[in-house]
Design a protein around this motif. Structure first.
Motif, short mmCIF file in Angstrom:
data_model
loop_
_atom_site.label_atom_id
_atom_site.label_comp_id
_atom_site.label_asym_id
_atom_site.label_seq_id
_atom_site.Cartn_x
_atom_site.Cartn_y
_atom_site.Cartn_z
N VAL A 1 0.88 -1.17 0.00
CA VAL A 1 0.00 0.00 0.00
C VAL A 1 0.92 1.22 0.00
O VAL A 1 1.77 1.36 0.89
CB VAL A 1 -0.92 0.03 1.23
N PHE A 2 0.74 2.08 -0.98
CA PHE A 2 1.62 3.24 -1.13
C PHE A 2 0.97 4.49 -0.56
O PHE A 2 -0.26 4.64 -0.54
CB PHE A 2 1.94 3.47 -2.60
N LYS A 3 1.82 5.39 -0.10
CA LYS A 3 1.37 6.72 0.31
C LYS A 3 1.84 7.72 -0.73
O LYS A 3 3.02 7.76 -1.07
CB LYS A 3 1.94 7.08 1.69
N LEU A 4 0.91 8.52 -1.23
CA LEU A 4 1.24 9.52 -2.22
C LEU A 4 1.66 10.83 -1.56
O LEU A 4 1.35 11.07 -0.41
CB LEU A 4 0.05 9.77 -3.15
N HIS A 5 2.36 11.63 -2.33
CA HIS A 5 2.81 12.93 -1.84
C HIS A 5 1.61 13.73 -1.33
O HIS A 5 0.53 13.70 -1.94
CB HIS A 5 3.50 13.69 -2.98
N PRO A 6 1.76 14.44 -0.19
CA PRO A 6 0.62 15.20 0.38
C PRO A 6 0.01 16.22 -0.57
O PRO A 6 -1.14 16.62 -0.39
CB PRO A 6 1.25 15.89 1.59
N SER A 7 0.76 16.64 -1.58
CA SER A 7 0.24 17.65 -2.50
C SER A 7 -0.59 17.06 -3.64
O SER A 7 -1.22 17.81 -4.39
CB SER A 7 1.40 18.45 -3.11
N ALA A 8 -0.62 15.74 -3.78
CA ALA A 8 -1.29 15.12 -4.92
C ALA A 8 -2.80 15.38 -4.88
O ALA A 8 -3.46 15.13 -3.88
CB ALA A 8 -1.02 13.63 -4.95
N ARG A 9 -3.32 15.89 -5.99
CA ARG A 9 -4.75 16.15 -6.15
C ARG A 9 -5.18 15.68 -7.52
O ARG A 9 -4.39 15.69 -8.47
CB ARG A 9 -5.06 17.66 -6.01
N PHE A 10 -6.45 15.30 -7.66
CA PHE A 10 -6.95 14.76 -8.91
C PHE A 10 -8.26 15.42 -9.31
O PHE A 10 -9.08 15.75 -8.45
CB PHE A 10 -7.17 13.25 -8.79
N ILE A 11 -8.44 15.59 -10.61
CA ILE A 11 -9.71 16.11 -11.12
C ILE A 11 -9.92 15.60 -12.54
O ILE A 11 -8.98 15.57 -13.35
CB ILE A 11 -9.75 17.66 -11.08
N ALA A 12 -11.15 15.19 -12.83
CA ALA A 12 -11.55 14.81 -14.18
C ALA A 12 -12.65 15.76 -14.62
O ALA A 12 -13.52 16.14 -13.83
CB ALA A 12 -12.04 13.37 -14.21
N SER A 13 -12.63 16.16 -15.87
CA SER A 13 -13.60 17.12 -16.38
C SER A 13 -13.98 16.80 -17.82
O SER A 13 -13.18 16.22 -18.57
CB SER A 13 -13.04 18.55 -16.30
N GLU A 14 -15.18 17.19 -18.20
CA GLU A 14 -15.61 17.06 -19.59
C GLU A 14 -15.02 18.15 -20.46
O GLU A 14 -15.16 18.10 -21.69
CB GLU A 14 -17.13 17.12 -19.67
N TYR A 15 -14.36 19.12 -19.84
CA TYR A 15 -13.86 20.28 -20.57
C TYR A 15 -12.34 20.39 -20.47
O TYR A 15 -11.73 19.86 -19.53
CB TYR A 15 -14.50 21.56 -20.00
N PRO A 16 -11.71 21.07 -21.41
CA PRO A 16 -10.24 21.21 -21.41
C PRO A 16 -9.79 22.25 -20.39
O PRO A 16 -9.21 23.30 -20.72
CB PRO A 16 -9.93 21.64 -22.84
N ILE A 17 -10.03 21.97 -19.13
CA ILE A 17 -9.81 22.99 -18.09
C ILE A 17 -8.33 23.32 -17.88
O ILE A 17 -8.00 24.45 -17.50
CB ILE A 17 -10.47 22.58 -16.76
N ALA A 18 -7.45 22.36 -18.12
CA ALA A 18 -6.02 22.67 -17.98
C ALA A 18 -5.58 23.68 -19.03
O ALA A 18 -4.79 24.58 -18.75
CB ALA A 18 -5.19 21.39 -18.09
N ARG A 19 -6.09 23.55 -20.25
CA ARG A 19 -5.76 24.49 -21.32
C ARG A 19 -6.39 25.86 -21.03
O ARG A 19 -5.79 26.90 -21.29
CB ARG A 19 -6.23 23.95 -22.66
N ILE A 20 -7.62 25.86 -20.50
CA ILE A 20 -8.26 27.13 -20.13
C ILE A 20 -7.44 27.82 -19.05
O ILE A 20 -7.19 29.03 -19.11
CB ILE A 20 -9.70 26.87 -19.65
N TRP A 21 -7.00 27.04 -18.06
CA TRP A 21 -6.20 27.59 -16.97
C TRP A 21 -4.89 28.18 -17.52
O TRP A 21 -4.52 29.31 -17.20
CB TRP A 21 -5.91 26.50 -15.95
N ALA A 22 -4.20 27.40 -18.35
CA ALA A 22 -2.91 27.85 -18.90
C ALA A 22 -3.08 29.06 -19.80
O ALA A 22 -2.22 29.95 -19.84
CB ALA A 22 -2.24 26.71 -19.66
N ASN A 23 -4.20 29.12 -20.52
CA ASN A 23 -4.43 30.19 -21.46
C ASN A 23 -4.86 31.49 -20.79
O ASN A 23 -5.00 32.52 -21.45
CB ASN A 23 -5.52 29.77 -22.46
N ASN A 24 -5.06 31.44 -19.47
CA ASN A 24 -5.50 32.62 -18.75
C ASN A 24 -4.56 32.98 -17.60
O ASN A 24 -4.98 33.56 -16.61
CB ASN A 24 -6.93 32.43 -18.23
N GLN A 25 -3.31 32.62 -17.76
CA GLN A 25 -2.30 33.09 -16.83
C GLN A 25 -1.93 34.53 -17.20
O GLN A 25 -2.16 34.98 -18.31
CB GLN A 25 -1.06 32.19 -16.87
N ALA A 26 -1.38 35.23 -16.26
CA ALA A 26 -1.15 36.67 -16.43
C ALA A 26 -0.30 36.99 -17.65
O ALA A 26 -0.50 38.01 -18.31
CB ALA A 26 -0.50 37.24 -15.18
#
Length: 258
Positions: free
Chosen positions: A148-173
């Motif tokens: 049984v493994f322990k993941l890094h405390p910062s690990a977070r997961f999200i699944a979406s029907e939309y390209p949210i990572a691209r939206i996020w990257a495209n709206n950086q300052a």
């Protein structure tokens, strides 16, 4: 002491707009009680709105200052702060957006907000020492299935029907709005983690996403492998585990009882 507690309760309710009833016992001192409390109410609203903007800069950029102020006002009323730490404020913003009538035309917005909060959590998560591959070499291969493994405390997961990572990257300052994004083609599974000082957002295929999510909740390696191969027969499990090690996602392990 009891009267002080009641005054503090009524003051908080008034400032956070949970009540329009002025607290009793507030002295005028040059200003009326209503004027004095209005100053506290306004400063509190501005401070909490600023904290939300700091945590959700992409949502703010997408909807504009005025619309965001309306979202913030609704959030402050529905989710008054429960802690003096503003870093913890805003965890339910995506839920507020999901039910906000004026935001329904922006179907992707709640998922973008969720991504921003996970980024916020990953950035402020605890540090941890990364597990080395040599540590696994000391385990009897016959016991691998019980790992049984322990993941890094910062690990977070999200699944979406939309390209949210691209939206996020495209709206950086420094790179706002330069890319056309087709919302119809962009479902994604994402991992957020902070291996060093910066949060990384990795796009995962469905097998890798399922593999990591199962490990993250404490599923044994044998059960994880069985589940992933059932759903994704072509998955290369050794490569998936190797990627976990190379990314610095694994911090520790133990052997589950049979």
């Amino acid at each position: 002491m009891h009267r002080l507690r009641e005054l503090q309760r009524d003051f908080s309710r008034f400032v956070l707009q949970e009540s329009q009833q002025l607290p009793t016992g507030v002295k005028s001192m040059g200003l009326s009680a209503e004027q004095r409390l209005a100053i506290y109410r306004n400063n509190t609203r501005l401070g909490l709105t600023a904290a939300l903007r700091d945590s959700y800069p992409v949502v703010n950029r997408l909807v504009g200052e005025g619309f965001f102020a309306g979202l913030a006002a609704a959030y402050i009323k529905s989710y008054p702060p429960q802690s003096a730490c503003l870093l913890a404020y805003g965890a339910h913003f995506c839920e507020l957006i999901s039910g906000f009538a004026a935001a329904q035309s922006l179907a992707y917005l709640a998922d973008v907000a969720k991504l921003e909060w996970l980024w916020h959590e990953a950035y402020h998560a605890a540090d941890a020492r990364i597990m080395s591959a040599a540590a696994l070499a000391q385990i009897d291969p016959a016991a691998y299935g019980r790992l049984v493994f322990k993941l890094h405390p910062s690990a977070r997961f999200i699944a979406s029907e939309y390209p949210i990572a691209r939206i996020w990257a495209n709206n950086q300052a420094d790179d706002a709005g330069r890319e056309y994004i087709d919302l119809r083609n962009g479902a994604c599974c994402l991992l957020l983690y902070r291996p060093d000082r910066q949060v990384e957002i990795d796009s995962l295929d469905q097998a890798e996403y399922q593999f990591l999510r199962l490990l993250a909740v404490g599923t044994t390696l044998s059960r994880t492998v069985e589940t992933v191969l059932t759903d994704h027969p072509d998955a290369n499990v050794p490569i998936l585990l190797q990627h976990c090690l190379l990314k610095g996602l694994l911090t520790d392990f133990y052997l589950a009882d049979v």
